[in-house]
Design a protein around this motif. Sequence first.
Motif, short mmCIF file in Angstrom:
data_model
loop_
_atom_site.label_atom_id
_atom_site.label_comp_id
_atom_site.label_asym_id
_atom_site.label_seq_id
_atom_site.Cartn_x
_atom_site.Cartn_y
_atom_site.Cartn_z
N ALA A 95 0.82 -1.08 -0.11
CA ALA A 95 0.32 -0.11 -0.34
C ALA A 95 0.93 1.10 -0.32
O ALA A 95 0.39 2.21 -0.60
CB ALA A 95 -0.38 -0.06 1.32
N GLN A 96 2.07 1.29 0.89
CA GLN A 96 2.89 2.63 0.56
C GLN A 96 4.12 2.14 -0.05
O GLN A 96 4.99 3.13 -0.57
CB GLN A 96 3.95 2.57 2.58
CG GLN A 96 2.65 2.86 3.62
CD GLN A 96 3.63 2.48 4.35
OE1 GLN A 96 4.71 1.51 4.42
NE2 GLN A 96 3.02 3.44 5.49
N GLY A 97 3.85 1.14 -1.93
CA GLY A 97 5.06 1.23 -2.95
C GLY A 97 4.29 1.36 -3.34
O GLY A 97 3.79 3.19 -3.90
N THR A 98 4.91 0.98 -4.90
CA THR A 98 4.06 2.20 -6.08
C THR A 98 2.77 2.33 -6.17
O THR A 98 2.85 1.32 -5.60
CB THR A 98 4.85 1.60 -7.28
OG1 THR A 98 4.33 -0.13 -7.24
CG2 THR A 98 6.14 1.10 -6.95
N ALA A 99 2.72 3.27 -6.97
CA ALA A 99 0.74 2.87 -7.40
C ALA A 99 0.71 1.85 -8.41
O ALA A 99 -0.98 0.83 -7.89
CB ALA A 99 0.84 4.11 -8.35
N ALA A 100 1.34 0.95 -8.49
CA ALA A 100 0.40 -0.41 -8.94
C ALA A 100 0.83 -1.57 -8.09
O ALA A 100 -0.70 -2.35 -8.26
CB ALA A 100 2.07 -0.63 -10.19
N GLN A 101 1.78 -1.59 -7.89
CA GLN A 101 1.57 -1.72 -5.72
C GLN A 101 0.95 -2.04 -5.54
O GLN A 101 0.12 -3.09 -4.63
CB GLN A 101 2.99 -2.03 -5.12
CG GLN A 101 4.23 -2.73 -6.04
CD GLN A 101 5.47 -2.12 -5.21
OE1 GLN A 101 5.51 -1.21 -4.67
NE2 GLN A 101 6.72 -3.23 -5.05
N LEU A 156 -6.55 1.53 1.13
CA LEU A 156 -7.45 0.78 0.47
C LEU A 156 -8.73 1.55 1.25
O LEU A 156 -9.03 1.54 2.32
CB LEU A 156 -6.68 -0.64 0.78
CG LEU A 156 -5.71 -0.56 0.54
CD1 LEU A 156 -5.35 -1.90 0.61
CD2 LEU A 156 -5.16 -0.39 -0.77
N ALA A 157 -9.89 1.05 0.23
CA ALA A 157 -11.55 1.00 0.11
C ALA A 157 -11.95 -0.78 0.74
O ALA A 157 -11.65 -1.51 -0.20
CB ALA A 157 -11.61 2.19 -1.02
N VAL A 158 -12.11 -0.61 1.78
CA VAL A 158 -13.52 -1.72 1.39
C VAL A 158 -14.73 -1.70 0.67
O VAL A 158 -14.88 -0.75 0.59
CB VAL A 158 -14.07 -1.88 3.25
CG1 VAL A 158 -14.57 -2.81 3.59
CG2 VAL A 158 -13.08 -1.39 4.16
N ALA A 188 -2.19 -0.75 -6.38
CA ALA A 188 -3.43 -1.53 -6.92
C ALA A 188 -3.69 -2.79 -7.07
O ALA A 188 -5.09 -3.29 -6.85
CB ALA A 188 -3.45 -0.96 -8.58
N MET A 189 -1.98 -3.21 -7.17
CA MET A 189 -3.02 -5.01 -6.49
C MET A 189 -3.34 -5.12 -5.18
O MET A 189 -3.91 -5.91 -4.56
CB MET A 189 -1.49 -5.63 -6.56
CG MET A 189 -0.40 -6.26 -7.72
SD MET A 189 0.90 -6.27 -8.03
CE MET A 189 1.62 -7.58 -7.01
N ALA A 246 -6.71 -7.26 -3.93
CA ALA A 246 -6.92 -8.40 -3.32
C ALA A 246 -7.86 -8.10 -1.68
O ALA A 246 -8.08 -9.23 -2.11
CB ALA A 246 -5.16 -8.41 -2.50
N LEU A 247 -8.06 -7.07 -1.50
CA LEU A 247 -9.05 -6.54 -0.88
C LEU A 247 -10.21 -6.64 -1.41
O LEU A 247 -11.04 -7.54 -0.81
CB LEU A 247 -8.96 -5.65 -0.20
CG LEU A 247 -9.92 -4.77 0.56
CD1 LEU A 247 -9.80 -5.65 1.63
CD2 LEU A 247 -9.43 -3.03 1.72
#
Length: 328
Positions: free
Chosen positions: A189-195, A257-259, A197-198, A202-203
């Motif tokens: 969540a604190q990584g790149t935009a792509a990370q 992240l959004a639930v 988004a992954m 997953a959530l």
Amino acid sequence: MYAQMVETGVSAVRAQAEMTPEERAFQARIDADIKIEPKDPMPDAYRRTLVRQISQHAHSEIVGMLPEGNWVTRAPTLKRKAILMAKIQDEGGHGLYLYSAAETLGVSRDQLIAELHAGRAKYSSIFNYPTLSWADIGAIGWLVDGAAIMNQIPLCRCSYGPYARAMVRICKEESFHQRQGYDIMLAMAQGTAAQKAMAQDALDRWWWPSLMMFGPSDAESVHSAQSAAWKIKILSNDELRQRFVDQTVPQAEYLGLAVPDPELRWSPERGHYDFGAIDWTEFYAVIKGDGPCNRDRMAVRVQAWEDGAWVREAAMAHAERRAARQAA
Ligand SMILES: [Fe+2]
Ligand SMILES: [Fe+2]
């Protein structure tokens, strides 16, 4: 949960007046919080229900190793690989403690494994979903192990001694599992935009199946009242689910992240989060064998069992020879 919809064979709790003197004495022990031990007298329905519950739980531990095992070779760093391997080994250990606890009730581990492989035993619905990305390993630790802890901490106080004691040990390891999962989510969540988004993806995929883990709503859970009276179910499905949502939503917020639930909101009147309706059709389909990965999980389990036959045979031959040598 790791045991879902456990049948008691009893649809309504028996009133004191309907009980035999033995049943009354048994219930009095439970009400006084005295643990039931393997050699103590117990009603057949209590024994059978516990065998179902503990074996389902054991099956869930070992089937749960499969979606994570897929990622051992693909973990992004050596450290993550070592952590994941330790976690998966813990799950194998949990299965072992639980099969051993079930064996104290008069069934053999071989019998229970045979039922699982024949498709006659249930295990948690959650392990029939695929792990598509590394973020799924984070989501499983955070959400699935998190949900497991929610259910298992109260079970440390359950009425059956061997099960309660296994739970104490398991819970200590589960809290490490939950934290390693959250740590993966945090890194992504604190990584790149792509990370990020992954992590969000997953959530999105694991949220609802995680809520389903607690089983059908209390109104639908016909066997829960008897299990509660026997103290092998301590909190109801809906109570546990609410606790899980209340604990997890702030953690998702911290991750940024959004639930995936448009109806999720804090209710100041209730002091809990309100959340949307669960798709029970999906839950029942997965429980009945039609989830995305049910067939694959069982095929891999059975294959692993067959591939391991020579190890079991060698261990038996070694034990027999050693016993013969000692006897001589
Ligand atoms: Fe576990
Ligand atoms: Fe775990």
